[in-house]
Each structure stands twice: as C-alpha cells, then as structure tokens.
Design a protein around this motif. Sequence first.
Motif, PDB file in Angstrom:
ATOM      1  N   LEU A 165       0.781  -1.152  -0.146  1.00  0.00           N
ATOM      2  CA  LEU A 165      -0.098   0.065  -0.034  1.00  0.00           C
ATOM      3  C   LEU A 165       0.862   1.322  -0.063  1.00  0.00           C
ATOM      4  CD1 LEU A 165      -2.464   1.509   0.126  1.00  0.00           C
ATOM      5  CD2 LEU A 165      -2.725   1.145   2.582  1.00  0.00           C
ATOM      6  N   LEU A 166       2.088   1.286   0.857  1.00  0.00           N
ATOM      7  CA  LEU A 166       2.783   2.545   0.872  1.00  0.00           C
ATOM      8  C   LEU A 166       3.447   2.535  -0.502  1.00  0.00           C
ATOM      9  CD1 LEU A 166       4.435   2.104   4.162  1.00  0.00           C
ATOM     10  CD2 LEU A 166       2.329   3.092   3.785  1.00  0.00           C
ATOM     11  N   ASN A 167       4.147   1.411  -1.277  1.00  0.00           N
ATOM     12  CA  ASN A 167       4.292   1.401  -2.553  1.00  0.00           C
ATOM     13  C   ASN A 167       3.329   2.185  -3.647  1.00  0.00           C
ATOM     14  OD1 ASN A 167       6.961  -0.813  -3.959  1.00  0.00           O
ATOM     15  ND2 ASN A 167       6.513   1.519  -4.562  1.00  0.00           N
ATOM     16  N   PHE A 168       2.259   1.684  -3.428  1.00  0.00           N
ATOM     17  CA  PHE A 168       1.336   1.840  -4.460  1.00  0.00           C
ATOM     18  C   PHE A 168       0.884   3.700  -4.262  1.00  0.00           C
ATOM     19  CE2 PHE A 168      -3.397   3.474  -4.569  1.00  0.00           C
ATOM     20  CZ  PHE A 168      -3.576   3.485  -5.627  1.00  0.00           C
ATOM     21  N   ALA A 169       0.864   4.167  -2.834  1.00  0.00           N
ATOM     22  CA  ALA A 169       0.848   5.606  -2.484  1.00  0.00           C
ATOM     23  C   ALA A 169       1.999   6.484  -3.210  1.00  0.00           C
ATOM     24  CB  ALA A 169       0.368   5.696  -1.097  1.00  0.00           C
ATOM     25  N   SER A 170       3.211   5.966  -3.088  1.00  0.00           N
ATOM     26  CA  SER A 170       4.201   6.596  -3.580  1.00  0.00           C
ATOM     27  C   SER A 170       4.243   6.832  -4.984  1.00  0.00           C
ATOM     28  CB  SER A 170       5.612   6.077  -3.039  1.00  0.00           C
ATOM     29  OG  SER A 170       5.902   4.807  -3.366  1.00  0.00           O
ATOM     30  N   ASN A 171       3.779   5.527  -5.571  1.00  0.00           N
ATOM     31  CA  ASN A 171       3.715   5.623  -7.061  1.00  0.00           C
ATOM     32  C   ASN A 171       2.753   6.635  -7.685  1.00  0.00           C
ATOM     33  OD1 ASN A 171       5.573   3.687  -7.855  1.00  0.00           O
ATOM     34  ND2 ASN A 171       4.009   1.824  -7.832  1.00  0.00           N
ATOM     35  N   LEU A 172       1.524   6.562  -6.856  1.00  0.00           N
ATOM     36  CA  LEU A 172       0.516   7.672  -7.322  1.00  0.00           C
ATOM     37  C   LEU A 172       0.596   9.005  -6.873  1.00  0.00           C
ATOM     38  CD1 LEU A 172      -2.565   7.428  -7.987  1.00  0.00           C
ATOM     39  CD2 LEU A 172      -3.220   7.307  -5.942  1.00  0.00           C
ATOM     40  N   GLY A 173       1.501   9.173  -5.889  1.00  0.00           N
ATOM     41  CA  GLY A 173       1.729  10.555  -5.735  1.00  0.00           C
ATOM     42  C   GLY A 173       2.665  11.163  -6.684  1.00  0.00           C
ATOM     43  N   SER A 174       3.807  10.302  -7.018  1.00  0.00           N
ATOM     44  CA  SER A 174       4.648  10.917  -8.094  1.00  0.00           C
ATOM     45  C   SER A 174       4.037  10.724  -9.387  1.00  0.00           C
ATOM     46  CB  SER A 174       5.873   9.920  -8.242  1.00  0.00           C
ATOM     47  OG  SER A 174       5.494   8.530  -8.227  1.00  0.00           O
ATOM     48  N   LEU A 175       3.204   9.754  -9.883  1.00  0.00           N
ATOM     49  CA  LEU A 175       2.371   9.828 -10.989  1.00  0.00           C
ATOM     50  C   LEU A 175       1.613  11.052 -11.445  1.00  0.00           C
ATOM     51  CD1 LEU A 175       1.494   8.317 -13.631  1.00  0.00           C
ATOM     52  CD2 LEU A 175      -0.142   7.340 -12.211  1.00  0.00           C
ATOM     53  N   LEU A 176       1.061  11.358 -10.167  1.00  0.00           N
ATOM     54  CA  LEU A 176       0.055  12.834 -10.342  1.00  0.00           C
ATOM     55  C   LEU A 176       0.948  13.996 -10.816  1.00  0.00           C
ATOM     56  CD1 LEU A 176      -2.260  12.438  -7.111  1.00  0.00           C
ATOM     57  CD2 LEU A 176      -2.854  12.048  -9.562  1.00  0.00           C
ATOM     58  N   VAL A 177       2.395  13.978 -10.575  1.00  0.00           N
ATOM     59  CA  VAL A 177       3.094  15.051 -10.737  1.00  0.00           C
ATOM     60  C   VAL A 177       3.671  14.783 -12.109  1.00  0.00           C
ATOM     61  CG1 VAL A 177       5.517  16.005 -10.460  1.00  0.00           C
ATOM     62  CG2 VAL A 177       4.106  15.247  -8.422  1.00  0.00           C
ATOM     63  N   PHE A 178       4.053  13.505 -12.398  1.00  0.00           N
ATOM     64  CA  PHE A 178       4.391  13.188 -13.910  1.00  0.00           C
ATOM     65  C   PHE A 178       3.306  13.590 -14.815  1.00  0.00           C
ATOM     66  CE2 PHE A 178       7.920  10.738 -11.972  1.00  0.00           C
ATOM     67  CZ  PHE A 178       9.057  11.555 -12.283  1.00  0.00           C
ATOM     68  N   ALA A 179       2.172  13.330 -14.571  1.00  0.00           N
ATOM     69  CA  ALA A 179       0.837  13.397 -15.610  1.00  0.00           C
ATOM     70  C   ALA A 179       0.748  14.649 -16.175  1.00  0.00           C
ATOM     71  CB  ALA A 179      -0.454  13.028 -14.751  1.00  0.00           C
ATOM     72  N   PHE A 180       1.192  15.807 -15.316  1.00  0.00           N
ATOM     73  CA  PHE A 180       1.247  17.149 -15.875  1.00  0.00           C
ATOM     74  C   PHE A 180       2.403  17.210 -16.787  1.00  0.00           C
ATOM     75  CE2 PHE A 180      -1.514  17.210 -12.274  1.00  0.00           C
ATOM     76  CZ  PHE A 180      -2.870  17.932 -12.722  1.00  0.00           C
ATOM     77  N   SER A 181       3.252  16.559 -16.752  1.00  0.00           N
ATOM     78  CA  SER A 181       4.644  16.740 -17.555  1.00  0.00           C
ATOM     79  C   SER A 181       4.560  16.646 -18.991  1.00  0.00           C
ATOM     80  CB  SER A 181       5.899  16.174 -16.926  1.00  0.00           C
ATOM     81  OG  SER A 181       5.787  14.676 -17.068  1.00  0.00           O
ATOM     82  N   GLY A 182       3.247  15.689 -19.274  1.00  0.00           N
ATOM     83  CA  GLY A 182       3.280  15.181 -20.798  1.00  0.00           C
ATOM     84  C   GLY A 182       4.021  14.281 -21.156  1.00  0.00           C
ATOM     85  N   ALA A 183       4.870  13.581 -20.209  1.00  0.00           N
ATOM     86  CA  ALA A 183       5.682  12.554 -20.415  1.00  0.00           C
ATOM     87  C   ALA A 183       5.345  11.190 -20.257  1.00  0.00           C
ATOM     88  CB  ALA A 183       7.027  12.805 -19.661  1.00  0.00           C
ATOM     89  N   THR A 184       4.072  10.960 -19.937  1.00  0.00           N
ATOM     90  CA  THR A 184       3.528   9.544 -19.814  1.00  0.00           C
ATOM     91  C   THR A 184       3.299   8.984 -21.163  1.00  0.00           C
ATOM     92  OG1 THR A 184       2.916  10.110 -17.603  1.00  0.00           O
ATOM     93  CG2 THR A 184       1.992   8.268 -18.447  1.00  0.00           C
ATOM     94  N   TRP A 185       3.525   7.947 -21.390  1.00  0.00           N
ATOM     95  CA  TRP A 185       2.899   7.005 -22.555  1.00  0.00           C
ATOM     96  C   TRP A 185       1.789   6.384 -21.882  1.00  0.00           C
ATOM     97  CZ3 TRP A 185       7.660   4.074 -25.146  1.00  0.00           C
ATOM     98  CH2 TRP A 185       8.691   4.768 -25.722  1.00  0.00           C
ATOM     99  N   TRP A 186       0.535   6.856 -22.428  1.00  0.00           N
ATOM    100  CA  TRP A 186      -0.708   6.450 -21.635  1.00  0.00           C
ATOM    101  C   TRP A 186      -1.304   5.265 -22.323  1.00  0.00           C
ATOM    102  CZ3 TRP A 186      -2.429   8.622 -17.155  1.00  0.00           C
ATOM    103  CH2 TRP A 186      -2.001   9.635 -16.855  1.00  0.00           C
TER     104      TRP A 186
END
Length: 253
Positions: free
Chosen positions: A182-203
């Motif tokens: 759960l902690l790993n999921f949360a840290s992934n999600l938190g960082s994903l929210l930041v990266f999502a605004f960078s336009g770098a994600t291959w959705w």
Amino acid sequence: MFEITSHLALVLILAAFCAGFIDSIAGGGGLISVPALLLAGASPVEALATNKLQGSFGAATATVAYARAGMVRPGEQLGMAAISAGAGASGAMAAHLVPAEVLRLVMPVILIGVAAFFALKPGLTDDARMQRIRPGIFAVTAVPLIAAYDGFFGPGTGSFFMLGFVLLAGYGLLKATAHTKLLNFASNLGSLLVFAFSGATWWHVGLAMAVAQVAGASLGARVALRAGARAIRPLLVVTSTAMALRLLWQALA
C-alpha cells in the motif's frame, strides 16, 4: 494506437507481467520495466512516468490480494499511505532539480547491503521480531524518506520499505511484504500525479502494461502467501543484487 510499434509494445507488456510478479513478492519490478521502456525508445523521464503509471496498478493489485488474505488492514495504513503519497510527489518534483549522479553511485552499495542482510541474517522468517520504534515514529521518518526516494529515483523502493518493516517495525517477512504494497502504491500514485502534468507519460502503452502488471502481481501475491519467507527471502536477495549490478553498470558505462 500505441506510442510505439506493436511488437515493442508486446515486449513491454511481457516485461510488465514479469515486473508485477517480482514486485508483488520482493519489490524491484522497476529493474525490469524501466530498462525495457528505455530500450523501447523512451526518454528517462518518459520511462519513469510510464513506469509509475503501470506500477501503480500492480501495487494496488498486490495490496488487495494481501488484504483479502487477512495479512494487512489497509484502513490502518491510511495515515502512512497519505505521507507516502505526499513524499512521492515531492520526490518527483525534485527529480529534475537535483542531480541523480550521486544516487546512482550510492544506491548500488545500499542495495548490495540489503541483499547481504537478507542473505546472511539468521532468523529471518515469517515470525514477528522485536519492535524498535513506534508506528507513529516509523510513519514520519522511514516512510517519507523511502517514498521521496521512490518519486525521485525509484529502484529498490519495495525492498527498502520491507527492510524498514523488518528491522524497525519488527514484522516477519510475509507481513512486511503485505504492508509494503500500500505504501509503494501511494508513493507511485503521488509521483504519477506530478508526472501526469509533464506530458511525458505514454498513456496507451502504460495502460496496456498495467493490465499485465495486474496479472503478474496477482500471481506473485498468491505465490508469496503460499510459500512465505521461503519465496520472499531468496527473491529479495536476487532482485537487490540484480538492481545493484544494473545501477553500477549504468553509473560506470
């Protein structure tokens, strides 16, 4: 449909399945998925962002599997999870501000230490150990440090969380594995929210990999629940050593 050719996407989907399987047991799935993304032509930022997307699904799947088996109560971890998400986001925001060269040199040494600990330390079983710090102290010290590292760099986060639960919280290996997810999921999600605004994600690629991550994580969690420390301990040693060698190769290449 995909951001890359179909045959490369299929390779990444297979890599995601393997990463989900390994990560649900011992952590270190990023050792497979991140290099695979880089080899497929992703830039470092694109690889990290897409890895967070697909890895979030795998960590969530493993969390649900361990919760259903009664190994963890997610409701009791919500405070730690919130701290982990915030620290993961902070690490992601710092990723483009702080040079990663020092971490690339230091992390192999730490990972080799993790591998040596799990390989040589006697008495590492599924039985509980002595608790060295209270849960509240663990939540505001170890959790944000490891989660911020996950957002900033990533490899070995699950192994570091597990090591913290074993050494500091006094958990047995199977319980530590369950509480790590759960902690790993949360840290992934938190960082994903930041990266999502960078336009770098291959959705498109990331979501296809996420499906494979879910399948791999489901299988890995079942293996861990059946075999316990007999499966977790050797896989921790192998993945930590492999991550260390991979990081050394990257740093010295």
